[in-house]
Motif scaffolding. Structure first.
Motif, short mmCIF file in Angstrom:
data_model
loop_
_atom_site.label_atom_id
_atom_site.label_comp_id
_atom_site.label_asym_id
_atom_site.label_seq_id
_atom_site.Cartn_x
_atom_site.Cartn_y
_atom_site.Cartn_z
N MET A 11 0.83 -1.20 0.00
CA MET A 11 0.00 0.00 0.00
C MET A 11 0.87 1.26 0.00
O MET A 11 0.56 2.23 -0.69
CB MET A 11 -0.95 -0.01 1.19
CG MET A 11 -2.06 -1.04 1.07
SD MET A 11 -3.08 -1.19 2.55
CE MET A 11 -3.85 0.41 2.60
N LYS A 12 1.96 1.24 0.75
CA LYS A 12 2.86 2.38 0.79
C LYS A 12 3.51 2.59 -0.57
O LYS A 12 3.63 3.72 -1.05
CB LYS A 12 3.93 2.18 1.87
CG LYS A 12 4.86 3.35 2.02
CD LYS A 12 5.86 3.15 3.14
CE LYS A 12 6.75 4.37 3.25
NZ LYS A 12 7.74 4.22 4.32
N ARG A 13 3.94 1.50 -1.21
CA ARG A 13 4.55 1.59 -2.55
C ARG A 13 3.55 2.17 -3.55
O ARG A 13 3.89 3.05 -4.34
CB ARG A 13 5.03 0.22 -3.01
CG ARG A 13 5.76 0.25 -4.35
CD ARG A 13 6.04 -1.14 -4.89
NE ARG A 13 4.84 -1.89 -5.19
CZ ARG A 13 4.08 -1.72 -6.27
NH1 ARG A 13 4.38 -0.81 -7.14
NH2 ARG A 13 3.01 -2.45 -6.46
N GLU A 14 2.32 1.68 -3.52
CA GLU A 14 1.30 2.18 -4.45
C GLU A 14 0.99 3.65 -4.19
O GLU A 14 0.78 4.42 -5.13
CB GLU A 14 0.04 1.33 -4.34
CG GLU A 14 0.22 -0.06 -4.93
CD GLU A 14 -1.00 -0.93 -4.78
OE1 GLU A 14 -2.02 -0.46 -4.24
OE2 GLU A 14 -0.93 -2.10 -5.21
N GLY A 18 1.46 6.65 -6.81
CA GLY A 18 0.33 7.52 -7.12
C GLY A 18 0.68 9.00 -6.96
O GLY A 18 0.27 9.83 -7.76
N ILE A 19 1.44 9.30 -5.93
CA ILE A 19 1.87 10.68 -5.71
C ILE A 19 2.76 11.14 -6.86
O ILE A 19 2.60 12.25 -7.38
CB ILE A 19 2.59 10.81 -4.35
CG1 ILE A 19 1.56 10.65 -3.22
CG2 ILE A 19 3.32 12.14 -4.24
CD1 ILE A 19 2.18 10.51 -1.85
N GLU A 21 2.81 9.98 -9.93
CA GLU A 21 1.98 10.15 -11.13
C GLU A 21 1.19 11.45 -11.07
O GLU A 21 1.04 12.15 -12.07
CB GLU A 21 1.04 8.96 -11.28
CG GLU A 21 1.72 7.69 -11.71
CD GLU A 21 0.77 6.50 -11.75
OE1 GLU A 21 -0.46 6.69 -11.68
OE2 GLU A 21 1.27 5.37 -11.84
N GLY A 22 0.70 11.78 -9.90
CA GLY A 22 -0.05 13.03 -9.74
C GLY A 22 0.83 14.25 -9.99
O GLY A 22 0.38 15.22 -10.61
N ARG A 23 2.05 14.19 -9.55
CA ARG A 23 2.98 15.31 -9.80
C ARG A 23 3.26 15.45 -11.29
O ARG A 23 3.31 16.56 -11.82
CB ARG A 23 4.28 15.09 -9.05
CG ARG A 23 4.15 15.33 -7.57
CD ARG A 23 5.49 15.23 -6.87
NE ARG A 23 5.30 15.49 -5.45
CZ ARG A 23 5.92 14.84 -4.50
NH1 ARG A 23 6.80 13.91 -4.81
NH2 ARG A 23 5.69 15.11 -3.24
N GLU A 24 3.45 14.31 -11.96
CA GLU A 24 3.69 14.36 -13.41
C GLU A 24 2.50 14.96 -14.14
O GLU A 24 2.65 15.79 -15.03
CB GLU A 24 4.00 12.97 -13.95
CG GLU A 24 5.36 12.46 -13.60
CD GLU A 24 5.63 11.06 -14.13
OE1 GLU A 24 4.70 10.38 -14.60
OE2 GLU A 24 6.81 10.65 -14.08
N GLU A 25 1.30 14.54 -13.77
CA GLU A 25 0.10 15.08 -14.39
C GLU A 25 -0.01 16.59 -14.13
O GLU A 25 -0.41 17.35 -15.01
CB GLU A 25 -1.15 14.37 -13.86
CG GLU A 25 -1.30 12.97 -14.38
CD GLU A 25 -2.52 12.26 -13.81
OE1 GLU A 25 -3.47 12.93 -13.37
OE2 GLU A 25 -2.50 11.01 -13.80
N GLY A 26 0.35 17.01 -12.93
CA GLY A 26 0.34 18.43 -12.61
C GLY A 26 1.32 19.21 -13.47
O GLY A 26 1.01 20.31 -13.95
N GLN A 27 2.50 18.65 -13.68
CA GLN A 27 3.51 19.30 -14.53
C GLN A 27 3.00 19.39 -15.97
O GLN A 27 3.18 20.41 -16.63
CB GLN A 27 4.83 18.54 -14.50
CG GLN A 27 5.59 18.69 -13.21
CD GLN A 27 6.26 20.04 -13.07
OE1 GLN A 27 5.61 21.08 -13.05
NE2 GLN A 27 7.56 20.03 -12.97
#
Length: 65
Positions: A11-14, A18-19, A21-27
């Motif tokens: 769960m920690k790895r996922e 996810g964090i 991926e979210g940063r990449e999407e934000g960029q």
């Protein structure tokens, strides 16, 4: 390891993935907004966001998808 420790580790790895991926999407969204709003090229938009040279090809590829 016990099942619960393995589950917690997974769960920690996922969550970490996810964090990221979210940063990449934000960029990507920021790059698009800068390019459209300020009428800049992708390279100039990356300069504005101070995206490291090593990451630029990754973001350029993501924008083409």
């Amino acid at each position: 390891m016990s099942f619960f420790l393995e589950l917690k580790k997974e769960m920690k790895r996922e969550r970490t993935e996810g964090i990221a991926e979210g940063r990449e999407e934000g960029q990507i969204n920021a790059l698009r907004n800068i390019m459209e709003g300020l009428n800049l090229t992708l390279e100039k938009a990356m300069d504005v966001l101070k995206i490291p040279a090593g990451d630029r090809s990754k973001y350029a590829a993501m924008l083409q998808d």
